[in-house]
Write a protein that holds these residues in place. Structure first.
Motif, PDB file in Angstrom:
ATOM      1  N   GLU A  73     -26.149   5.673  30.950  1.00 11.33           N
ATOM      2  CA  GLU A  73     -27.323   4.793  30.943  1.00 11.33           C
ATOM      3  C   GLU A  73     -28.459   5.513  30.219  1.00 11.33           C
ATOM      4  OE1 GLU A  73     -26.733   1.434  33.177  1.00 11.33           O
ATOM      5  OE2 GLU A  73     -25.338   2.398  31.806  1.00 11.33           O
ATOM      6  N   LYS A 109     -25.572  -2.936  32.155  1.00 15.68           N
ATOM      7  CA  LYS A 109     -26.576  -3.550  33.018  1.00 15.68           C
ATOM      8  C   LYS A 109     -26.011  -3.782  34.414  1.00 15.68           C
ATOM      9  CE  LYS A 109     -29.329  -5.638  29.360  1.00 15.68           C
ATOM     10  NZ  LYS A 109     -29.980  -6.877  28.852  1.00 15.68           N
ATOM     11  N   SER A 110     -26.914  -3.988  35.357  1.00 13.79           N
ATOM     12  CA  SER A 110     -26.521  -4.081  36.762  1.00 13.79           C
ATOM     13  C   SER A 110     -25.542  -5.221  37.010  1.00 13.79           C
ATOM     14  CB  SER A 110     -27.770  -4.253  37.643  1.00 13.79           C
ATOM     15  OG  SER A 110     -28.539  -5.369  37.214  1.00 13.79           O
ATOM     16  N   ALA A 111     -25.680  -6.310  36.262  1.00 12.38           N
ATOM     17  CA  ALA A 111     -24.782  -7.451  36.468  1.00 12.38           C
ATOM     18  C   ALA A 111     -23.341  -7.108  36.098  1.00 12.38           C
ATOM     19  CB  ALA A 111     -25.265  -8.644  35.645  1.00 12.38           C
ATOM     20  N   ASP A 158     -31.150  -1.386  33.836  1.00 13.69           N
ATOM     21  CA  ASP A 158     -32.180  -2.384  34.143  1.00 13.69           C
ATOM     22  C   ASP A 158     -32.610  -2.329  35.609  1.00 13.69           C
ATOM     23  OD1 ASP A 158     -29.739  -3.257  35.080  1.00 13.69           O
ATOM     24  OD2 ASP A 158     -30.118  -5.382  34.665  1.00 13.69           O
ATOM     25  N   ALA A 159     -32.327  -1.219  36.288  1.00  9.87           N
ATOM     26  CA  ALA A 159     -32.611  -1.149  37.731  1.00  9.87           C
ATOM     27  C   ALA A 159     -33.588  -0.044  38.091  1.00  9.87           C
ATOM     28  CB  ALA A 159     -31.306  -0.946  38.501  1.00  9.87           C
ATOM     29  N   GLU A 167     -35.909  -6.916  43.798  1.00 13.26           N
ATOM     30  CA  GLU A 167     -34.777  -6.829  42.884  1.00 13.26           C
ATOM     31  C   GLU A 167     -33.981  -5.533  43.068  1.00 13.26           C
ATOM     32  OE1 GLU A 167     -33.752  -9.044  40.203  1.00 13.26           O
ATOM     33  OE2 GLU A 167     -34.871 -10.377  41.525  1.00 13.26           O
ATOM     34  N   LEU A 170     -30.604  -5.708  44.691  1.00  8.89           N
ATOM     35  CA  LEU A 170     -29.641  -6.490  43.923  1.00  8.89           C
ATOM     36  C   LEU A 170     -29.081  -5.713  42.732  1.00  8.89           C
ATOM     37  CD1 LEU A 170     -31.510  -9.941  43.842  1.00  8.89           C
ATOM     38  CD2 LEU A 170     -29.596  -9.269  45.317  1.00  8.89           C
ATOM     39  N   LYS A 171     -29.855  -4.781  42.219  1.00  6.98           N
ATOM     40  CA  LYS A 171     -29.469  -4.113  40.972  1.00  6.98           C
ATOM     41  C   LYS A 171     -28.993  -2.678  41.166  1.00  6.98           C
ATOM     42  CE  LYS A 171     -32.301  -6.914  37.862  1.00  6.98           C
ATOM     43  NZ  LYS A 171     -33.308  -6.914  36.764  1.00  6.98           N
TER      44      LYS A 171
END
Length: 679
Positions: A73, A109-111, A158-159, A167, A170-171
């Motif tokens: 990352e 990314k976290s997703a 992105d976290a 958020e 979630l991330k």
């Protein structure tokens, strides 16, 4: 603003620039994943590379496949980790040289983070004879839950959020998820390495004691073959991990076989336990990190050992080009930090790239081999260095090459000496190519440029306050065999064998350029008591002292001495410290006296004339006229080994280097060893 209150640290792999752009072709383990790897291994390594003869000469298959998942990352909106892509490509090359099929993902990314890992596990996780390495380089964070329990998290790109942001949950990825993924794997051995810092209370709960010297043939034992899930982390939640990590640099060197002390029993194999012991002992001598490791709390998955076969010791192919001499007095740039200590531990700053070439041999019918399998490597000067920084001492080496390669061009410097480049062809089955160059800048007012190891900021440091750790040096294959046998015999159960080993060691040190002694001293951190005592006694009793290429050797000896509770070992270590050969400067002027304070003179001479540098003889006894800096070699590049106080004496062992013998100056560097003034 809120981010400043967060405890964020990361663990990167330490090298400036490394690797090449590689094809985006997919490999089997990622072919059906929704997120495609940034880079992959191509071609896939030959599985039989992990079959080796056991002690009876029978073929022994450690693994039938080796897989690695690397996640780096980098482009965080705040606190970007700009070195991560280069670091990951270096690790990829090193693992490929070990036979790994590598999938590299950058900026996940976290997703997608969890799905990347789960897809990897789904593709490779059912092979019961495989080994797996999962490596994550990212920011990490620790937060405390309402019950007061610290919880570690990996932060995708992105976290990077405050922990009270809705958020965040979630991330951010909880470390406990990696325990679930580890148990989901059905492979033989799996090693998870986290290049981030967070609380280690979960995964480090099963670290146990470290067996510093496994017995001969240990890697072929039944216990080693049992399933294992192991975890490494570079530090803990209360530590700041540097932007460029000594931990990562040492890890890479160990896997390449360049840190021979990591292989504690000198059997040519590096186990996870040996690697952990080496890192936990060596890293604190270079930085403020405290590495940790552990095994999963599952009795079915905590017995085995992941095994790496170290490269066979062969002489490296070297292609070097020396640039023309510059009119400017250049000194190395050092990597380290001024920190809280009066004396900074530092390393010579080198830019390097690694490239693994594993290709089918060129057909004998090849006509123009330079058109087959061409590779190019380029290194630009790091952007954080001053405009007057230039490359010197450039070198291209190949570990594992025989005669199946061709240098097409270079290695060469650009006109402004700020770019290195080379092009070559290679048909070796497996070889590691390394392009590197030392970085130099002008010295100003006795100070040298330092790239701080924690934030990559460029500062200046008094050269006398540097304790320099030089790059690991190669030892010839013949010397290494004798060296390794001696190290093993130092730890023998037989008293006579240990005594013989100390004599053999003394013989090795008598002709040593300092590289073997430096490696021996580095091994003190992880060596057994017998190893520590044997090495200390050999160094202590060397008739004309012993030399080292690393001024940090003294710091390692002092550190081991402080942590030991054994009076015999403490005495031997102090004797070794007192018997280090050092370099000192001697210079007389037109008045036939010392040109400045901080020098030595013949003990019998209290007034002019003093002998010129050329007239001094080996065996002469010199006395410090005032405090004198002791160095590991004939320039400030080697750093300080401490101070020889005024009135103390040394014996001349050799003349290191003449500096001037014209005009008013008659001086040079002497190699000396401390001795009583009455001797």
């Amino acid at each position: 603003m809120i981010l400043d209150a967060m405890k964020i640290a990361r663990f990167p792999l330490a090298c400036l620039l490394v690797g090449l752009a590689v094809s985006f072709a997919t490999v089997a383990q990622a072919a059906e994943c929704s997120v495609k790897p940034t880079e992959v291994t191509n071609p896939v390594p030959d599985p039989p590379e992990m079959t080796h003869p056991d002690l009876k000469g029978r073929d022994f298959e450690f693994y039938n496949k080796s897989y690695a998942l690397l996640i780096g990352e980098s482009t965080y909106p705040q606190k970007p980790l700009t070195d991560v892509p280069g670091e990951m490509r270096k690790l990829r090359s090193v693992l490929e040289s070990q036979g790994f099929d590598v999938a590299l993902f950058l900026d996940v990314k976290s997703a997608d983070f969890s799905s990347v890992i789960e897809c990897f596990i789904g593709k490779v996780g059912t092979n019961s004879q495989a080994r797996v390495v999962v490596y994550v380089a990212s920011h990490g964070i620790t937060r405390t839950n309402p019950a007061g329990k610290p919880i570690g998290y990996i932060l995708p790109v992105d976290a990077l959020l405050p922990t009270d942001d809705p958020e965040f949950a979630l991330k951010a990825v909880r470390i406990s998820k990696f325990l679930d993924w580890a148990e989901a794997l059905e492979v033989k051995h799996a090693l998870f390495i986290f290049d981030a810092c967070f609380s280690g209370t979960i995964i480090m709960s099963r670290s146990g004691g470290l067996d510093r010297q496994p017995p001969s043939g240990y890697v072929f034992s039944d216990n080693v073959q049992k399933p294992l899930r192991e975890f490494f982390a570079s530090g803990t939640a209360d530590q700041e991990v540097p932007a460029t990590s000594a931990y990562a640099n040492l890890l890479t060197q160990a896997l390449l076989g360049e840190r021979i002390e990591a292989d504690s029993n000198r059997d040519g194999y590096l186990t996870g336990t040996e690697l952990a012991a080496f890192l936990e002992g060596a890293v604190p001598a270079y930085s403020k990190q405290t590495p940790v490791h552990g095994r999963i709390a599952n009795p079915d998955l905590d017995i085995g050992e992941i095994v790496f076969k170290l490269p066979e010791r062969t002489e490296d192919i070297v292609a070097a080009e020396q640039p023309e001499e510059s009119g400017t007095s250049l000194q190395p740039v050092f990597r380290g930090g001024t920190g809280e200590s009066d004396k900074a531990i530092a390393q010579v700053y080198e830019a390097e790239k690694l490239l693994n070439t594993s290709v089918a041999a060129c057909d004998d019918a090849c006509i123009d081999k330079t058109r087959q399998n061409p590779y190019s490597m380029t290194i630009e000067m790091p952007s954080n260095l001053p405009d007057n920084a230039v490359f010197t001492d450039i070198e291209l080496t190949c570990k594992g090459c025989t005669d199946r390669y061709a240098i097409v061009s270079g290695p060469s410097l650009s006109d402004n000496s700020r770019t290195l480049a080379t092009k070559f062809a290679s048909w070796e089955k497996s070889a590691i190519w390394r392009l590197r160059g030392k970085v130099s800048v002008p010295k100003t007012d006795g100070k040298v440029v330092v790239v701080d190891g924690f934030d990559n900021k460029v500062t200046t440091v008094d050269a006398n306050k540097l304790s320099v750790v030089r790059a690991a040096l190669n030892i010839s294959a013949d010397d290494l065999g004798r060296y390794n046998r001696t190290v093993v015999n130092l730890q023998s159960e037989q008293v006579e064998t240990r005594r013989g080993a100390r004599k053999d060691l003394a013989d090795l040190l008598a002709t040593d350029d300092g590289s073997k002694a430096a490696a021996l001293v580095r091994g003190l951190n992880t060596g057994t008591y017998r190893y520590q005592l044997g090495v200390a006694e050999a160094l202590r009793n060397a008739p004309d002292g012993w030399r080292t290429t690393e001024s940090a050797s003294r710091d390692v000896l002092s550190s081991v001495q402080k942590t030991s509770s054994d009076p015999t070992l403490q005495k031997s270590l102090q004797g070794a410290i007192d018997n280090i050969q050092v370099s000192v400067y001697y210079e007389t002027g037109e008045d036939n006296w010392l040109t400045r304070a901080g020098q030595l003179r013949p003990k019998a001479k209290t007034r002019p004339p003093l002998p010129a540098f050329s007239d001094l003889q080996v065996g002469d006894l010199l006395i410090a006229d005032s405090s004198v800096y002791k160095r590991a070699g004939p320039s400030i590049e080697y750093g300080s080994l401490g101070i020889l106080e005024g009135g103390k004496c040394v014996k001349v062992v050799s003349k290191d280097q003449r500096v001037s013998d014209a005009g008013n100056l008659r001086g040079g560097w002497l190699r000396v060893v401390p001795r009583p003034c009455g001797g």
